[in-house]
Structures are given as structure tokens and as C-alpha cells.
Design a protein around this motif. Sequence first.
Motif, PDB file in Angstrom:
ATOM      1  N   SER A  61      -4.797 -13.221   8.037  1.00  0.00           N
ATOM      2  CA  SER A  61      -4.241 -11.373   7.918  1.00  0.00           C
ATOM      3  C   SER A  61      -3.158 -12.070   6.298  1.00  0.00           C
ATOM      4  CB  SER A  61      -3.016 -11.476   8.582  1.00  0.00           C
ATOM      5  OG  SER A  61      -3.808 -11.127  10.278  1.00  0.00           O
ATOM      6  N   SER A  63      -1.686  -8.403   3.444  1.00  0.00           N
ATOM      7  CA  SER A  63      -0.698  -7.614   2.896  1.00  0.00           C
ATOM      8  C   SER A  63      -0.882  -7.448   1.666  1.00  0.00           C
ATOM      9  CB  SER A  63       0.166  -7.160   4.088  1.00  0.00           C
ATOM     10  OG  SER A  63       0.663  -5.823   3.704  1.00  0.00           O
ATOM     11  N   TYR A  64      -1.156  -7.133   0.743  1.00  0.00           N
ATOM     12  CA  TYR A  64      -0.521  -7.044  -0.424  1.00  0.00           C
ATOM     13  C   TYR A  64      -0.497  -5.671  -0.983  1.00  0.00           C
ATOM     14  CZ  TYR A  64      -5.334  -6.503  -2.150  1.00  0.00           C
ATOM     15  OH  TYR A  64      -6.749  -5.748  -2.045  1.00  0.00           O
ATOM     16  N   SER A  81      -2.576  -0.595  -2.002  1.00  0.00           N
ATOM     17  CA  SER A  81      -1.706  -1.179  -1.348  1.00  0.00           C
ATOM     18  C   SER A  81      -3.037  -1.664  -0.245  1.00  0.00           C
ATOM     19  CB  SER A  81      -1.037  -1.114  -0.069  1.00  0.00           C
ATOM     20  OG  SER A  81      -1.440  -0.226   0.334  1.00  0.00           O
ATOM     21  N   SER A  83      -4.729  -4.762   3.310  1.00  0.00           N
ATOM     22  CA  SER A  83      -4.260  -5.526   4.072  1.00  0.00           C
ATOM     23  C   SER A  83      -5.287  -5.452   5.635  1.00  0.00           C
ATOM     24  CB  SER A  83      -2.565  -4.873   5.227  1.00  0.00           C
ATOM     25  OG  SER A  83      -3.485  -3.481   5.551  1.00  0.00           O
TER      26      SER A  83
END
Length: 123
Positions: A61, A63-64, A81, A83
Motif C-alpha cells: 500500500s 499514498s503520496y 495525490s 494512493s
Amino acid sequence: MKRILWKKLWRDEQGGVEFIALMLITAVVAMAGIVGLVQIRDQVTQELGDTAVALDTLDQSFSYTIQVDTQGNGTFAYQQSASYADPGSTLTDPLNAAPACLNLSVAPTFEGDTPVAPSGQFP
């Protein structure tokens, strides 16, 4: 003289027992080698299955968020963004079970002379 020596060698039975013993030892070593190679094959297959389960349980997993200051004044006009949530492990490895996702006993099916392509989904 040569004829007498040849008859002596022909009738000599020394070394016969050693040859039979050598053949028995060779047979026992060959059988033990086969058993050992089978054990090595089974353990390598088990380790490959355990590796498959370990790789499947890795959590990938992420996210950024990317923020870009296009004006140069500290206000972020552009923001992107992304993820991904890993669904989790799909393989299980119970104690003393066959290696996960490795099935070495399935023979291919044929329709006539052509093999049938496998169908279905991976777990």
C-alpha cells in the motif's frame, strides 16, 4: 609355462567375494542417493512455496501527494495525490501442507492432439 600360469589364474577364486561386496555397497549407495535427491527436491519445492507466501503477504500500500507552487509565492495552485490499498494476502500456508500455489501433480488436458489452455484466476 604360460599355459600353467593361465590355468592358475583361470581357477583362482580370490577376489570374488570382494566383487560381490562392492556390488552390494554400490547398490545401497545408489538407493540412498535416490532417496536423498527426492528429499532435496521436496524441500526445495517447499521453500519455493514458502517464498511465494512470504512475497504475497508483503503490504504494498502507498499514498503520496504532490504540491506544486506555480506562482512562487507559497500558494500551492496545483496538487496531485494518488494512493493504493493492497487487498492483503491471498495465499495461506497451513502447517504440514503442500506448498501454496505449487501443484506438481496436474497433468495437462488434451482435446485431440492439442493441449487445452488453462482457465481461471489466480487467488
